[in-house]
Design a protein around this motif. Structure first.
Motif, PDB file in Angstrom:
ATOM      1  N   LEU A  49      -8.571 -20.791 -69.812  1.00  0.00           N
ATOM      2  CA  LEU A  49      -9.694 -21.678 -69.593  1.00  0.00           C
ATOM      3  C   LEU A  49      -9.235 -23.109 -69.810  1.00  0.00           C
ATOM      4  CD1 LEU A  49     -12.085 -21.357 -72.646  1.00  0.00           C
ATOM      5  CD2 LEU A  49     -10.319 -19.684 -72.247  1.00  0.00           C
ATOM      6  N   LEU A  50      -9.761 -24.021 -69.039  1.00  0.00           N
ATOM      7  CA  LEU A  50      -9.388 -25.423 -69.202  1.00  0.00           C
ATOM      8  C   LEU A  50     -10.611 -26.298 -69.007  1.00  0.00           C
ATOM      9  CD1 LEU A  50      -9.233 -26.732 -66.121  1.00  0.00           C
ATOM     10  CD2 LEU A  50      -7.025 -25.603 -66.088  1.00  0.00           C
ATOM     11  N   ALA A  51     -10.491 -27.542 -69.463  1.00  0.00           N
ATOM     12  CA  ALA A  51     -11.612 -28.474 -69.383  1.00  0.00           C
ATOM     13  C   ALA A  51     -11.473 -29.309 -68.119  1.00  0.00           C
ATOM     14  CB  ALA A  51     -11.624 -29.382 -70.614  1.00  0.00           C
ATOM     15  N   TYR A  93      -9.611 -18.996 -65.295  1.00  0.00           N
ATOM     16  CA  TYR A  93      -8.621 -18.419 -64.379  1.00  0.00           C
ATOM     17  C   TYR A  93      -8.169 -17.086 -64.941  1.00  0.00           C
ATOM     18  CZ  TYR A  93      -8.268 -23.131 -62.404  1.00  0.00           C
ATOM     19  OH  TYR A  93      -8.553 -24.331 -61.812  1.00  0.00           O
ATOM     20  N   GLU A  94      -7.574 -16.247 -64.088  1.00  0.00           N
ATOM     21  CA  GLU A  94      -7.038 -14.979 -64.589  1.00  0.00           C
ATOM     22  C   GLU A  94      -5.678 -14.687 -63.985  1.00  0.00           C
ATOM     23  OE1 GLU A  94     -10.372 -12.519 -63.457  1.00  0.00           O
ATOM     24  OE2 GLU A  94      -9.252 -11.801 -61.716  1.00  0.00           O
ATOM     25  N   SER A  95      -4.908 -13.853 -64.716  1.00  0.00           N
ATOM     26  CA  SER A  95      -3.541 -13.553 -64.297  1.00  0.00           C
ATOM     27  C   SER A  95      -3.084 -12.262 -64.955  1.00  0.00           C
ATOM     28  CB  SER A  95      -2.622 -14.699 -64.734  1.00  0.00           C
ATOM     29  OG  SER A  95      -1.274 -14.387 -64.484  1.00  0.00           O
ATOM     30  N   THR A  96      -2.123 -11.568 -64.321  1.00  0.00           N
ATOM     31  CA  THR A  96      -1.509 -10.423 -64.998  1.00  0.00           C
ATOM     32  C   THR A  96      -0.125 -10.769 -65.523  1.00  0.00           C
ATOM     33  OG1 THR A  96      -0.704  -9.656 -62.847  1.00  0.00           O
ATOM     34  CG2 THR A  96      -2.742  -8.652 -63.663  1.00  0.00           C
ATOM     35  N   ASP A  97       0.442 -11.907 -65.055  1.00  0.00           N
ATOM     36  CA  ASP A  97       1.828 -12.227 -65.424  1.00  0.00           C
ATOM     37  C   ASP A  97       2.015 -13.615 -66.052  1.00  0.00           C
ATOM     38  OD1 ASP A  97       1.483 -13.934 -63.304  1.00  0.00           O
ATOM     39  OD2 ASP A  97       3.006 -13.009 -62.029  1.00  0.00           O
TER      40      ASP A  97
END
Ligand code: FRU
Length: 477
Positions: free
Chosen positions: A158-160, A168-172
């Motif tokens: 998460l960002l401001a 955002y999401e990621s597996t790596d």
């Protein structure tokens, strides 16, 4: 300017020299707590932003390490976080494990970058594919906080972004896909949003009633002027945060002037189970004018964060980590009636851990402690039973000139249980952290008293209180 060793804290972290702001990359790894921080390695102004570094095994004694990340062609190294990549999901550790840091590259635009370390954070390699999140055309786009969402089996960042938080999401940890946004219509918007954090906490220790807490710093627009930190309570399913309260409701983590950009530690072992965090003990309204030297900037004491059910909903509580009790010297104890205009008990010291329980006996008095007092100056910390407010008054705390808004009295509403008032005060040379009613209300304030102003006493006016118990420990790690 002249050195000011009398303002150097005992237990709060400060850099040996030069500028410091936000805590960054808080991670526990192989038995060490890492504290990275926004740092100018070559000056006492906010410039050349890099990640300074220190480690501790007990959150009290810190070992200073060389600067971890320095500016490069993508820009300065702004705030960010770190995680332990236990199973090499990033492929950066050749099947082993290590620490992955994610920070904002602040150059022509703000983008998010990655660095990794396989030797316990001692040396770092920047990922050649940086930035891993490019700028989508948003000026304020920074302070990535990465967490692990185990039920969904993925990493969440998460960002401001100005007036909201982007998820955002990621597996790596390298390829990120935008998942959702939160906040444009929630909470306080008197300034730009910065440094988000997100975690799940049990309510009153009950895991079956856990909630997610989203924390966002905001500058300016804080309740004591300048910067401050707000939080939201709700649910997070790995993709989206849902606020369970009225979107217009604003909840502050700390109503003092000097608690900002807090971040919690990743990787505290489940058998410990605590959510621990630390904040920058300053305020952008005057941070660049704080006259400490040869350093500028301090962290608060590390704190344990919890949730509790109260008459006003599910609320955040904070208390200093129990490890700080190892820094306590022997205590002086008192118990007894405190008449109006009391002059006793008296004590001395500029680094003290004060634990007090008062009982209001008659009237609606204003009472508490006068600390850091000399002939001309003093700081007041107390409770006003009339307005039902906890306060810190630094209007006459010293002759140091910081900024016109610095000498002020800051307050927070405090509902107490009957006529009992419980206070815990960490006084550590350059300021106070006041925790009332088991951390339901907190005021964190820089105080720059004159050298030698070390007198303390209990005060009471407009009624009488009974001091059920008072312990005053010297702090000396
Ligand atoms: C918060 C902050 C962050 C930024 C950093 C720069 O205090 O403004 O948003 O990344 O400081 O030092």
């Amino acid at each position: 300017s002249a050195n000011t060793p009398h303002w150097r804290p005992e237990v709060r972290f400060t850099p040996r020299r030069n500028w410091m702001n936000d805590p960054n990359g808080l991670v526990r790894h192989r038995g060490e707590y890492h504290l990275f921080f926004q740092h100018n390695p070559s000056g006492i102004e906010h410039a050349n932003m890099s990640w300074g570094h220190a480690v501790s095994t007990d959150l009290v004694n810190w070992q200073h390490l060389p600067v971890a990340l320095e500016p490069d062609e993508l820009g300065e190294i702004f705030s960010g976080s770190a995680v332990v990549d236990e199973h090499d999901s990033s492929g950066l550790f050749g099947g082993g494990s290590g620490i992955v840091a994610c920070y904002t590259s602040a150059g022509r635009t703000q983008t998010q970058s990655i660095a990794h370390s396989s030797d316990g954070g001692r040396t770092w390699t920047k990922y050649p594919g940086n930035p891993v999140i490019d700028n989508p055309g948003i000026a304020d786009f920074r302070d990535p906080k990465v967490i692990r969402h185990e039920p969904a089996g993925k990493w969440v960042l998460l960002l401001a972004a100005g007036d909201r938080v982007l998820f955002y999401e990621s597996t790596d940890l390298l390829n990120w896909t935008k998942a959702s946004e939160f906040g444009a219509e929630h909470g306080a918007h008197g300034g730009v949003w910065e440094c988000p954090d997100l975690f799940e906490l049990p309510v009153d220790g009950d895991e079956s009633r856990s909630r997610w807490v989203l924390v966002v710093s905001i500058n300016p627009g804080g309740p004591a002027g300048g910067s401050a930190t707000q939080y939201f309570v709700g649910d997070f399913d790995g993709t989206e945060f849902v606020n369970e309260n009225d979107p217009d409701e604003v909840r502050w983590v700390d109503r003092g002037a000097d608690f900002y950009a807090c971040q919690s530690w990743f990787g505290v072992p489940p058998e410990d189970g605590r959510r621990l965090w630390v904040g920058w003990m300053s305020n952008w309204a005057y941070a660049q004018h704080v006259p400490t030297s040869p350093w500028r900037g301090a962290m608060t004491a590390p704190r344990e964060v919890g949730l509790t059910e109260s008459s006003s909903g599910t609320r955040l509580v904070q208390r200093p980590v129990r490890e700080l009790e190892s820094a306590r010297g022997p205590a002086r104890h008192w118990r007894g009636m405190v008449p109006e205009h009391a002059t006793a008990p008296r004590f001395r010291g500029t680094a003290l851990d004060i634990v007090a329980e008062f009982e209001i006996v008659d009237g609606r008095p204003e009472f508490g402690f006068e600390v850091l007092a000399g002939d001309e100056h003093r700081t007041l910390i107390g409770y006003d039973a009339e307005s039902r407010r906890l306060f810190v008054d630094r209007t006459r705390s010293g002759s140091a000139e910081v900024a016109p808004e610095f000498p002020a009295r800051h307050e927070t509403p405090l509902s107490v249980d009957g006529s009992r008032v419980r206070l815990r005060i960490l006084l550590d040379h350059c300021g106070v952290e006041v925790f009332a009613e088991d951390g339901a209300a907190v005021l964190t304030e820089l105080v720059l008293a004159d050298e030698g102003d070390d007198r303390g006493r209990v005060f009471c006016s407009g009624g009488r209180v009974f001091l059920e118990s008072l312990r005053v420990h010297e702090l000396r790690p």
